[in-house]
Design a protein around this motif. Sequence first.
Motif, mmCIF file in Angstrom:
data_model
loop_
_atom_site.group_PDB
_atom_site.id
_atom_site.type_symbol
_atom_site.label_atom_id
_atom_site.label_comp_id
_atom_site.label_asym_id
_atom_site.label_seq_id
_atom_site.Cartn_x
_atom_site.Cartn_y
_atom_site.Cartn_z
ATOM 1 N N TYR A 252 11.865 15.640 19.421
ATOM 2 C CA TYR A 252 11.844 15.435 17.993
ATOM 3 C C TYR A 252 12.334 14.420 17.367
ATOM 4 C CZ TYR A 252 11.580 20.619 19.408
ATOM 5 O OH TYR A 252 11.109 21.687 19.869
ATOM 6 N N ILE A 253 11.593 13.890 16.461
ATOM 7 C CA ILE A 253 11.848 12.508 15.586
ATOM 8 C C ILE A 253 12.297 12.899 14.306
ATOM 9 C CG2 ILE A 253 11.827 10.090 15.183
ATOM 10 C CD1 ILE A 253 9.742 9.980 17.712
ATOM 11 N N ARG B 16 7.119 14.546 15.108
ATOM 12 C CA ARG B 16 7.916 13.835 13.971
ATOM 13 C C ARG B 16 8.021 15.029 13.103
ATOM 14 N NH1 ARG B 16 5.050 10.087 16.185
ATOM 15 N NH2 ARG B 16 6.327 8.130 16.870
ATOM 16 N N ASP C 104 2.433 13.619 17.676
ATOM 17 C CA ASP C 104 2.244 12.248 18.029
ATOM 18 C C ASP C 104 0.785 12.412 18.634
ATOM 19 O OD1 ASP C 104 3.848 9.711 19.006
ATOM 20 O OD2 ASP C 104 2.073 10.202 20.308
ATOM 21 N N TYR D 147 4.544 16.527 12.629
ATOM 22 C CA TYR D 147 3.337 15.754 13.044
ATOM 23 C C TYR D 147 3.085 15.762 14.455
ATOM 24 C CZ TYR D 147 4.055 14.606 7.965
ATOM 25 O OH TYR D 147 4.167 14.921 6.453
ATOM 26 N N GLY E 57 14.699 8.787 11.782
ATOM 27 C CA GLY E 57 14.581 8.054 12.936
ATOM 28 C C GLY E 57 15.358 8.514 14.156
ATOM 29 N N GLU F 168 16.364 10.736 17.355
ATOM 30 C CA GLU F 168 15.606 11.531 18.298
ATOM 31 C C GLU F 168 16.501 12.671 19.036
ATOM 32 O OE1 GLU F 168 13.618 9.133 21.089
ATOM 33 O OE2 GLU F 168 12.578 7.848 19.888
#
Lengths: 342, 106
Positions: free
Chosen positions: B6-7, B100, B54, B52, B11, B13
């Motif tokens: 999960y980002i 994200r 990836d 979102y 930013g 992680e």
Amino acid sequence: MSETIETDVVIVGAGPVGLFAVFELGLLDVRCHLIDILDKPGGQCAELYPEKPIYDIPGFPIITGQGLTDNLLAQIKPFSPTFHLGEMVVSLERLEDGRFRVQTDAETVFLTKVIVIAAGGGSFQPKRPPVPGIEAFEGRSVFYSVRKMDAFRDHDILIVGGGDSALDWTLNLQPIARSVTLMHRRDAFRAAPDSVNKMRALAEEGKLNLVFGQVTGLKGGDGLIEAVEIIDNDDKTHHLPATRLLPFFGLTMKLGPIADWGLNLHENLITVDTEKFQTSEPGIFSIGDINWYPGKLKLILSGFHEAALMAQAASRIVFPDKKVLFQYTTSSTSLQKKLGVA
Amino acid sequence: MAKITYIAFDGTEYVVEAKDGSTVMENAVRNAVPGIEAECGGACACATCHVYVDPAWVEATGEPEPMEEDMLDFAHDVQPTSRLSCQIRVSPALDGLVVRVPESQG
């Protein structure tokens, strides 16, 4: 119009736990008024997941949120509670005679001996889109509901959303607005097909603008918007002239005015004891998801248990001189008479 | 098991070992990933677990069902790879998944 209602108990929240509290209080001859911000009873069960199955209600291997609500309404019918729907409690104060004065945003006033807060996750309130600076425009040119249609007359209105609220207000405001633009993120609408058809017909006649995109910013000053910055589905930015914005992004739950009632809180939940489920303020009880005590589980069945114990304590406040006799509905003729079955 | 990254919006992680059959939302909540609120508890009824996916994982996670698509209307800054993480079920095929978290769940 304001009216004053004198009662034994005001229950804040008409979700499953608030409804079952009517039953437990009713068996002890305590009459209740219920207040809920939603326009229907059932709380989260009816608003968030009416069709979703619930598997942990004792005696029901599977029941939907709406099914549980309907059953509870049938169960409390003998006690004829009064519902005040679409209203939110805005103030609460203790009077000199020990009772409480409770007022709603519809200016209904209650004088009550006991208050039961069964408000679940808090009151459902419209979701605010995360547009920078939107707060400064709220209540002046950005609205999340339409209270008076006249406030929109002769304005350039931008309505955002694809559900029934967005479509209904598009159709209702179109005749009195200077212009109406309906914006949605995709060319598919959740709203009733009939409203969607009417909206599309108006768009074809050139009587409203239908655009696809999302709001990214607001232009204007002094609380009044002049244009709304949007990004379309090709990632292009546009400015739509508008003097009124109505975003409809569903509901979220907020503790709301309850936070200001001076009750002891634990991480935004109301602290209660586990004997009476009374708050730090005698005469104010709290049951269901909104309360907290060591070991608390946010389960509907826990709220039912809390309602039963609360009712015993509340009835002693309502009838200080009456001896509370513990009875079973299976064998007590007096309870069965109250339920209308004996 | 599948490893999910999960980002967060800033930013940071968060790498999580997720059990097969659990949802991407449940693993985020269990590991306190900021920005995944999951107000409704996974009933596909609130859009506060919006993520979102990836682009490399869009095919593996599949398309949203119509009900999820409806609920995404309540999310903000919806993009073509937007999903509700309560509706993505973990399987070995998702080992390595990257999602994200948006700036705000509203």
